[in-house]
Scaffold this motif. Structure first.
Motif, PDB file in Angstrom:
ATOM      1  N   GLU A  63      -0.714   2.308   2.940  1.00 39.39           N
ATOM      2  CA  GLU A  63       0.423   3.185   3.247  1.00 39.39           C
ATOM      3  C   GLU A  63       0.790   3.102   4.729  1.00 39.39           C
ATOM      4  O   GLU A  63       1.966   3.018   5.088  1.00 39.39           O
ATOM      5  CB  GLU A  63       0.106   4.627   2.859  1.00 39.39           C
ATOM      6  CG  GLU A  63       0.043   4.877   1.372  1.00 39.39           C
ATOM      7  CD  GLU A  63      -0.440   6.278   1.015  1.00 39.39           C
ATOM      8  OE1 GLU A  63      -0.762   7.061   1.943  1.00 39.39           O
ATOM      9  OE2 GLU A  63      -0.506   6.575  -0.186  1.00 39.39           O
ATOM     10  N   GLU A  64      -0.223   3.127   5.574  1.00 42.89           N
ATOM     11  CA  GLU A  64       0.013   3.029   7.018  1.00 42.89           C
ATOM     12  C   GLU A  64       0.642   1.679   7.372  1.00 42.89           C
ATOM     13  O   GLU A  64       1.553   1.607   8.201  1.00 42.89           O
ATOM     14  CB  GLU A  64      -1.301   3.215   7.768  1.00 42.89           C
ATOM     15  CG  GLU A  64      -1.158   3.303   9.266  1.00 42.89           C
ATOM     16  CD  GLU A  64      -2.486   3.584   9.938  1.00 42.89           C
ATOM     17  OE1 GLU A  64      -2.765   2.909  10.942  1.00 42.89           O
ATOM     18  OE2 GLU A  64      -3.233   4.460   9.473  1.00 42.89           O
ATOM     19  N   ASN A  65       0.168   0.618   6.746  1.00 45.84           N
ATOM     20  CA  ASN A  65       0.701  -0.718   6.980  1.00 45.84           C
ATOM     21  C   ASN A  65       2.175  -0.796   6.572  1.00 45.84           C
ATOM     22  O   ASN A  65       3.003  -1.327   7.318  1.00 45.84           O
ATOM     23  CB  ASN A  65      -0.119  -1.752   6.214  1.00 45.84           C
ATOM     24  CG  ASN A  65       0.255  -3.173   6.591  1.00 45.84           C
ATOM     25  OD1 ASN A  65       0.833  -3.410   7.625  1.00 45.84           O
ATOM     26  ND2 ASN A  65      -0.080  -4.116   5.717  1.00 45.84           N
ATOM     27  N   SER A  66       2.495  -0.254   5.398  1.00 47.70           N
ATOM     28  CA  SER A  66       3.896  -0.290   4.961  1.00 47.70           C
ATOM     29  C   SER A  66       4.777   0.568   5.884  1.00 47.70           C
ATOM     30  O   SER A  66       5.916   0.202   6.185  1.00 47.70           O
ATOM     31  CB  SER A  66       4.037   0.169   3.512  1.00 47.70           C
ATOM     32  OG  SER A  66       3.663   1.528   3.378  1.00 47.70           O
ATOM     33  N   GLU A  67       4.254   1.701   6.363  1.00 50.58           N
ATOM     34  CA  GLU A  67       4.989   2.543   7.305  1.00 50.58           C
ATOM     35  C   GLU A  67       5.230   1.806   8.616  1.00 50.58           C
ATOM     36  O   GLU A  67       6.338   1.836   9.172  1.00 50.58           O
ATOM     37  CB  GLU A  67       4.214   3.834   7.558  1.00 50.58           C
ATOM     38  CG  GLU A  67       4.906   4.804   8.481  1.00 50.58           C
ATOM     39  CD  GLU A  67       4.065   6.053   8.720  1.00 50.58           C
ATOM     40  OE1 GLU A  67       4.127   6.567   9.853  1.00 50.58           O
ATOM     41  OE2 GLU A  67       3.361   6.490   7.807  1.00 50.58           O
ATOM     42  N   LEU A  68       4.204   1.121   9.126  1.00 58.40           N
ATOM     43  CA  LEU A  68       4.346   0.362  10.367  1.00 58.40           C
ATOM     44  C   LEU A  68       5.317  -0.813  10.212  1.00 58.40           C
ATOM     45  O   LEU A  68       6.085  -1.116  11.123  1.00 58.40           O
ATOM     46  CB  LEU A  68       2.985  -0.133  10.852  1.00 58.40           C
ATOM     47  CG  LEU A  68       2.048   0.942  11.418  1.00 58.40           C
ATOM     48  CD1 LEU A  68       0.684   0.349  11.715  1.00 58.40           C
ATOM     49  CD2 LEU A  68       2.635   1.569  12.656  1.00 58.40           C
ATOM     50  N   LEU A 109       8.610  -1.345  12.326  1.00 56.58           N
ATOM     51  CA  LEU A 109       8.832  -2.607  13.032  1.00 56.58           C
ATOM     52  C   LEU A 109      10.183  -3.215  12.643  1.00 56.58           C
ATOM     53  O   LEU A 109      10.922  -3.696  13.511  1.00 56.58           O
ATOM     54  CB  LEU A 109       7.696  -3.592  12.734  1.00 56.58           C
ATOM     55  CG  LEU A 109       7.774  -4.954  13.404  1.00 56.58           C
ATOM     56  CD1 LEU A 109       7.731  -4.802  14.916  1.00 56.58           C
ATOM     57  CD2 LEU A 109       6.651  -5.844  12.927  1.00 56.58           C
ATOM     58  N   ASN A 110      10.515  -3.180  11.357  1.00 55.22           N
ATOM     59  CA  ASN A 110      11.809  -3.708  10.912  1.00 55.22           C
ATOM     60  C   ASN A 110      12.960  -2.932  11.551  1.00 55.22           C
ATOM     61  O   ASN A 110      13.940  -3.520  12.011  1.00 55.22           O
ATOM     62  CB  ASN A 110      11.919  -3.662   9.386  1.00 55.22           C
ATOM     63  CG  ASN A 110      11.040  -4.707   8.717  1.00 55.22           C
ATOM     64  OD1 ASN A 110      10.689  -5.711   9.323  1.00 55.22           O
ATOM     65  ND2 ASN A 110      10.678  -4.470   7.480  1.00 55.22           N
TER      66      ASN A 110
END
Length: 169
Positions: free
Chosen positions: A46-51, A55-56
């Protein structure tokens, strides 16, 4: 009941119970660790997808800003080129060259009166110095002063006494 006590009194039974207790403890500990690791993996995903989303978004913002800056830079380059062409055109207009030469000559004459009246070498030197001064005055404060106060010239003051002495001779 007696058979149960008899079975429990054997060393093999104690070893078996102790081994089973150890297996149950290890199994329970492993289950807790698996549960914790699954929760941690879920949190990290979840944190990775949020980051990645952040970033995008940041990259899109930077791309728009860079595109805007590039467009402004191109516009400024075009304006600079237009102004350069306009300046050279204005400087080539009839009368501008004569006015420039007049100002240079005026400055040279005043310097000659000051330095060495009557000497051609000093005149040529003063003429060159005045030419350089005029070129230097093409930009900056002197140019602004000439535009604001048309009677202002970047020529040195010869002083009242010297002019009277020169004219009196």
């Amino acid at each position: 009941m007696e058979t149960l006590l008899e079975i429990l009194s054997h060393p093999f039974s104690w070893g078996l119970l102790l081994g089973l207790g150890l297996v149950i403890f290890v199994w329970r500990s492993g289950a807790k660790d698996r549960k914790f690791l699954k929760a941690e993996l879920k949190r990290i995903k979840e944190e990775n997808s949020e980051l990645q989303g952040h970033l995008n978004t940041q990259l899109k913002i930077n791309a728009k800003g860079n595109e805007l800056l590039q467009n402004q830079l191109d516009e400024l380059r075009e304006q600079n080129e237009t102004l350069r062409v306009n300046l050279s055109t204005v400087q080539q207009k009839p009368g501008k060259a004569e006015l420039r030469r007049l100002e240079v000559t005026e400055a040279a004459i005043s310097v000659m009166r000051e330095q060495a009246p009557g000497f051609a070498q000093a005149w040529e030197k003063a003429l060159r110095e005045s030419e350089d001064d005029y070129v230097a005055a093409e930009g900056g404060l002197k140019k602004l002063m000439r535009k604001v106060v048309p009677s202002f010239r970047a020529t040195p003051d010869t002083g009242g006494k010297k002019v009277e002495e020169i004219e009196g001779r």
